[in-house]
Scaffold this active site. Structure first.
Site, mmCIF file in Angstrom:
data_model
loop_
_atom_site.group_PDB
_atom_site.id
_atom_site.type_symbol
_atom_site.label_atom_id
_atom_site.label_comp_id
_atom_site.label_asym_id
_atom_site.label_seq_id
_atom_site.Cartn_x
_atom_site.Cartn_y
_atom_site.Cartn_z
ATOM 1 N N CYS A 2 0.828 -1.205 0.000
ATOM 2 C CA CYS A 2 0.000 0.000 0.000
ATOM 3 C C CYS A 2 0.857 1.247 0.000
ATOM 4 C CB CYS A 2 -0.871 0.036 1.259
ATOM 5 S SG CYS A 2 -1.933 -1.385 1.410
ATOM 6 N N ARG A 27 4.831 0.502 -6.492
ATOM 7 C CA ARG A 27 4.882 -0.398 -5.333
ATOM 8 C C ARG A 27 3.962 -1.604 -5.499
ATOM 9 N NH1 ARG A 27 6.428 2.692 -0.357
ATOM 10 N NH2 ARG A 27 5.058 1.373 0.868
ATOM 11 N N TRP A 74 -2.811 -2.602 -1.695
ATOM 12 C CA TRP A 74 -2.399 -3.964 -2.059
ATOM 13 C C TRP A 74 -3.103 -4.864 -1.044
ATOM 14 C CZ3 TRP A 74 0.555 -7.937 0.241
ATOM 15 C CH2 TRP A 74 1.056 -8.906 -0.637
ATOM 16 N N ASN A 98 -1.219 1.401 5.720
ATOM 17 C CA ASN A 98 -0.344 0.392 5.113
ATOM 18 C C ASN A 98 0.072 -0.559 6.221
ATOM 19 O OD1 ASN A 98 1.569 -1.079 3.716
ATOM 20 N ND2 ASN A 98 3.150 0.508 3.812
ATOM 21 N N GLY A 99 -0.052 -1.881 5.985
ATOM 22 C CA GLY A 99 0.374 -2.833 7.011
ATOM 23 C C GLY A 99 -0.774 -3.720 7.440
ATOM 24 N N GLU A 476 16.775 -17.464 -10.195
ATOM 25 C CA GLU A 476 16.349 -16.088 -10.475
ATOM 26 C C GLU A 476 15.631 -16.020 -11.828
ATOM 27 O OE1 GLU A 476 15.776 -13.384 -9.211
ATOM 28 O OE2 GLU A 476 16.130 -11.763 -10.635
ATOM 29 N N LYS A 480 11.868 -14.679 -12.353
ATOM 30 C CA LYS A 480 11.537 -13.573 -13.261
ATOM 31 C C LYS A 480 10.445 -14.008 -14.231
ATOM 32 C CE LYS A 480 12.943 -10.598 -11.791
ATOM 33 N NZ LYS A 480 13.909 -10.405 -10.734
ATOM 34 N N GLU A 483 6.986 -14.361 -12.394
ATOM 35 C CA GLU A 483 6.348 -13.137 -11.906
ATOM 36 C C GLU A 483 5.915 -12.220 -13.046
ATOM 37 O OE1 GLU A 483 8.745 -10.627 -9.341
ATOM 38 O OE2 GLU A 483 10.545 -11.061 -10.475
ATOM 39 N N HIS A 499 16.754 -36.493 -9.711
ATOM 40 C CA HIS A 499 16.172 -36.911 -8.426
ATOM 41 C C HIS A 499 14.689 -36.555 -8.333
ATOM 42 C CE1 HIS A 499 20.090 -38.067 -6.991
ATOM 43 N NE2 HIS A 499 20.566 -36.903 -7.398
ATOM 44 N N LYS A 599 6.214 -3.895 -4.672
ATOM 45 C CA LYS A 599 7.635 -3.592 -4.761
ATOM 46 C C LYS A 599 8.306 -3.676 -3.395
ATOM 47 C CE LYS A 599 11.346 -2.339 -6.889
ATOM 48 N NZ LYS A 599 11.990 -3.433 -7.641
HETATM 49 C C1 F6R Z 1 11.479 -10.157 -7.587
HETATM 50 C C2 F6R Z 1 11.618 -9.184 -6.527
HETATM 51 C C3 F6R Z 1 11.344 -9.632 -5.137
HETATM 52 C C4 F6R Z 1 12.237 -8.872 -4.141
HETATM 53 C C5 F6R Z 1 11.846 -9.239 -2.708
HETATM 54 C C6 F6R Z 1 12.758 -8.588 -1.690
HETATM 55 O O1 F6R Z 1 11.788 -9.601 -8.834
HETATM 56 O O2 F6R Z 1 11.897 -8.031 -6.769
HETATM 57 O O3 F6R Z 1 11.492 -11.010 -4.997
HETATM 58 O O4 F6R Z 1 13.570 -9.205 -4.395
HETATM 59 O O5 F6R Z 1 10.520 -8.846 -2.472
HETATM 60 O O6 F6R Z 1 12.671 -7.207 -1.755
HETATM 61 P P1 F6R Z 1 13.815 -6.307 -1.137
HETATM 62 O O7 F6R Z 1 15.054 -6.555 -1.933
HETATM 63 O O8 F6R Z 1 13.315 -4.903 -1.268
HETATM 64 O O9 F6R Z 1 13.988 -6.733 0.285
#
Ligand code: F6R
Length: 604
Positions: A2, A27, A74, A98-99, A476, A480, A483, A499, A599
Site C-alpha cells: 500500500c 509499489r 495492495w 499500510n500494514g 532467479e 523472473k 512473476e 532426483h 515492490k
Molecule cells: C522479484 C523481486 C522480489 C524482491 C523481494 C525482496 O523480482 O523483486 O522477490 O527481491 O521482495 O525485496 P527487497 O530486496 O526490497 O527486500
C-alpha cells in the site's frame, strides 16, 4: 504494498494527490482512493483496479479541498474491490493505512458490540472506528489517535484527516516506513520519498512509535510515550524524480542502464587507480561465519555470494529466506556477521530477521539500495548498492548491483583474511571492472533473445537449470519468468534433475540451461543430454566454447560473451531478465506492475 500520500496544502489538493499516487504505482496495488475536507466535510472517491479509474472518477466528480489523503491498496484483509479500497471513514475520521492490524478480530468484535457497522472486510476500518470512538468520548484528535494506537497490535503506517480540523493531517508509524515532507506553505505525508518527490526533497523520517501532526507551516512529532521529539530532516536525492525517458517500460530502462549503474556501484567498492578493493570499516578477521537473510531475488543474490565468500574468504555461510530465519532459532555468536540484503531496505521479513539478530547481540550489516531505509538506519554497518530508484516491480538492476557489491565484499574479506594475495585480488578486481563492458555486449543479444521467446510463450511450465554460481541464476531466471509472464517455472540445481524433476520432461517442457563454460560445464552437458533424450525443448544460454560442446542438442542457443567464471553470474543474470521481459510482452502482461505483486513488501 500500500502507498500513502497526504497533503496539507494551500490550493485544491486532488491533482497533487493523484500525482503522488501515480508515483506510488510502482509499489504494486489493486485499488486506490482519496479523501479531502470539502467545506468542512469529508468527501471521498475510491476505485477498483488501476489508478486511471480513480483519475476518471475524480474528473467526473471533482472535489475541492486543500487537505487530503490518498492511497494505493495492495489487498491483505479482504479482496481487491471498491468497498475495501481506502480511505475508510468512521464519523469524522477518514483514514488510510499500510500494514496489518494483527488483533483486528478481537477489536472488530468489540466495536461491533458497541454498535459500529462495518462497510468493508478490511482491518483498516477498525482503526477508523477506534479513533472515532475515542473522539466521541471527548478526546482531542491527537489523543484519540494515540489512544487507538495503544490498542493496536501489528505493523502499520497511518494517515488520517478529521472533520473540524481543517488545517492538519495526523500520521503514525509502527513498522512500515512513513515520511513527512516539508514544502513552502504546505506539508506532506508519504509512505516513501518517491511519492513526495514532485513536491519536496526536505524529508523527515518518522521513527517506529512516532505520531505526527502535520500543518501547513509546522510539523509536530511525538514519540511512543507521547513526548514531543525532534527528528532531523534530510535532503532526499534528486534521483527520486525518476522518469521512464523514451523507454516503453521502467523495467526496460532499468535493464539497459545496468552497465552504467554497475560501473557506479563498482566505483564505490573498487579503487580504480590501484586496481584493489577499497577497504571498508568491517573487520573480517573477527568473523568465522556470515549469516545471510533476505527475500526473493535478494535471496538469490546471497546464494551466489555464498560461493564467493566460502571459496575466496574461507568463511562459512548460511543463507536463509528471511521469513523463516527466526523460526529455526539459530545460534548466533560474536563470530557471526549477520548480513541482510534488500533493495528497499524495508522488507518486513528481512527487517524482523535483522531485529532478531540485534536482540541476540549479533553484529549486523545491511546491503541496501535505499540508503535512508529502516535497515540502513538500524544496522551496525551499511553497504549501499547505488542502483538508483528501481521502479519496475521485478528487480533487475538492483539484483546485479547486489551481486557486484557482494563480490567486492567477498574479495575484501578474502584479502583481509589473507586468503588471496595482492596479485589475485587485482586479477579479480580487473574482472569486476569489466562487468559493464560484458553487460553492454550482452544487451546486443536482445533481438535474438526476443525471437527465442516465441517458443517459450506458449509453454505452461518451464525448467531452469544451472550448476555452481549458475544455479542461483537459474532460480532467479525462473522467478523472473513466473512473476512477469505468469508461466509456471522452477529453477533447479542441474544435478538434482534426475532426483525428481526429470519426470516432468516431455516435448511441451522448455528447459533453459544457464551454462557458461566454467568448471561445471561438462557435467551440465550430461544433464542437458538427459533432457534432450527425453524430448525436452532445450534453450541454451552459453558462450562460444559451451555452444561448441553442446549447441547441437539445443533448439535455441544464445551465445554470450566469453566471461570469467567469477563474474559469470552477474552477466548471465541479464539474459534471464530479457527472456522474462520479452515473453511477458508477447503475452501482453503488465511488466512494470505484474498482478498481485508489490515492490516494497512491508507486511510479514
Ligand atoms: C522479484 C523481486 C522480489 C524482491 C523481494 C525482496 O523480482 O523483486 O522477490 O527481491 O521482495 O525485496 P527487497 O530486496 O526490497 O527486500
Amino acid at each position: 504494498m500500500c502507498g500513502i500520500v497526504g497533503i496539507v496544502g494551500h490550493r485544491p489538493v486532488v491533482p497533487q494527490l493523484l500525482e503522488g499516487l501515480e508515483r506510488l504505482e510502482y509499489r504494486g496495488y489493486d485499488s486506490s482512493g482519496l479523501a479531502c475536507l470539502q467545506e468542512g466535510r469529508i468527501a471521498c472517491l475510491r476505485a477498483e483496479g488501476k489508478l486511471k479509474n480513480l483519475v476518471e472518477k475524480s474528473a467526473r466528480f471533482p472535489l475541492s479541498g486543500t487537505v487530503g489523503i490518498g492511497h494505493t491498496r495492495w489487498a491483505t484483509h479482504g479482496r481487491a474491490s471498491e468497498r475495501n479500497a481506502h480511505p475508510h471513514i468512521s464519523g469524522k475520521v477518514a483514514l488510510v493505512h499500510n500494514g496489518i492490524i494483527e488483533n483486528f478480530v478481537v477489536l472488530r468484535e468489540e466495536l461491533s458490540a458497541k454498535g459500529y457497522q462495518f462497510a468493508s472486510d478490511t482491518d483498516t476500518e477498525i482503526v477508523a472506528h477506534l479513533v472515532s470512538d475515542f473522539l466521541q468520548e471527548g478526546q482531542a484528535p491527537l489523543q484519540a489517535l494515540q489512544a487507538a494506537l495503544r490498542r493496536l497490535k501489528g505493523a502499520f503506517a497511518l494517515c488520517l484527516l478529521v472533520e473540524g480540523e481543517e488545517d492538519v493531517l495526523f500520521a503514525a508509524r509502527q513498522g512500515p516506513p512513513l515520511v513527512v515532507g516539508m514544502g513552502r506553505g504546505e506539508n506532506y505525508v508519504g509512505s516513501d520519498v518517491v511519492a513526495l518527490a514532485p513536491f519536496t526533497r526536505q524529508i523527515t523520517y518518522l521513527e517506529d512509535g512516532d505520531c505526527a501532526v502535520v500543518g501547513r507551516d509546522f510539523v509536530a512529532i511525538y514519540d511512543q510515550s507521547g513526548a514531543p521529539v525532534e527528528r532531523k530532516p534530510t535532503q532526499a536525492a534528486a534521483s527520486f524524480l525518476v522518469s521512464r525517458g523514451d523507454h516503453r517500460h521502467f523495467m526496460h530502462k532499468e535493464m539497459v542502464e545496468q552497465p552504467e549503474v554497475l560501473g557506479r556501484t563498482l566505483a564505490r567498492y573498487v579503487d580504480l587507480n590501484s586496481g584493489r578493493i577499497k577497504h571498508h570499516d568491517l573487520d573480517w578477521m573477527k568473523y568465522h561465519r556470515v549469516s545471510f537473510s533476505s527475500c526473493g531475488t535478494a535471496f538469490y543474490a546471497t546464494l551466489v555470494a555464498r560461493y564467493w565468500f566460502e571459496r575466496f574468504a574461507r568463511l562459512s555461510v548460511d543463507n536463509d529466506v528471511a521469513s523463516e530465519f527466526r523460526y529455526r532459532e539459530p545460534s548466533l555468536g560474536t563470530d557471526t556477521l549477520a548480513m541482510f540484503v534488500s533493495q528497499s531496505g524495508e522488507t518486513a521479513d528481512t527487517l524482523a530477521a535483522m531485529r532478531y539478530c540485534r536482540s541476540v547481540g549479533c553484529d549486523t550489516a545491511a546491503l541496501v539500495n535505499v540508503e535512508q531505509s529502516t535497515m540502513a538506519r538500524e544496522a551496525d554497518a551499511v553497504f549501499a548498492t547505488l542502483a538508483g530508484p528501481e521502479i519496475g516491480v521485478a528487480s533487475t538492476k538492483a539484483f546485479t548491483a547486489q551481486l557486484v557489491t557482494l563480490a567486492a565484499l567477498a574479495l575484501d574479506a578474502a584479502s583481509q583474511r589473507g586468503q588471496i594475495d595482492e596479485a589475485r585480488e587485482k586479477a579479480f578486481v580487473q574482472q569486476l571492472v569489466e562487468v559493464p563492458r560484458f553487460l553492454n555486449e550482452t544487451l546486443r543479444l536482445d533481438a535474438q533473445i526476443e525471437i527465442l521467446c516465441h517458443s517459450l510463450m506458449n509453454a505452461r511450465h518451464a525448467l531452469y537449470l544451472g550448476r555452481g554460481t549458475s544455479y542461483p541464476i537459474a532460480l532467479e531466471g525462473a522467478l523472473k519468468l513466473k512473476e512477469l509472464s505468469y508461466i509456471h517455472a522452477e529453477g533447479y540445481a542441474a544435478g538434482e534433475l534426475k532426483h525428481g524433476p526429470i519426470a516432468l520432461i516431455d516435448d511441451t517442457m522448455p528447459m533453459i540451461a544457464v551454462a557458461p563454460s566454467d568448471r561445471w560445464l561438462d557435467k551440465m552437458v550430461s544433464n542437458m543430454q538427459e533432457v534432450v533424450s527425453r524430448g525436452g525443448h532445450l534453450i541454451l544460454i552459453t558462450d562460444a566454447q559451451g555452444a561448441a560442446k553442446c549447441g547441437f542438442a539445443a533448439n535455441s542457443t544464445v551465445i554470450m560473451p566469453d566471461v570469467p567464471e567469477f563474474i559469470a553470474p552477474i552477466i548471465y543474470a541479464l539474459p534471464m531478465q530479457l527472456i522474462a521481459y520479452h515473453t511477458a510482452l508477447l503475452l501482453g502482461t503488465d511488466v512494470d506492475q505484474p498482478r498481485n505483486l508489490a515492490k516494497s513488501v512491508t507486511v510479514e
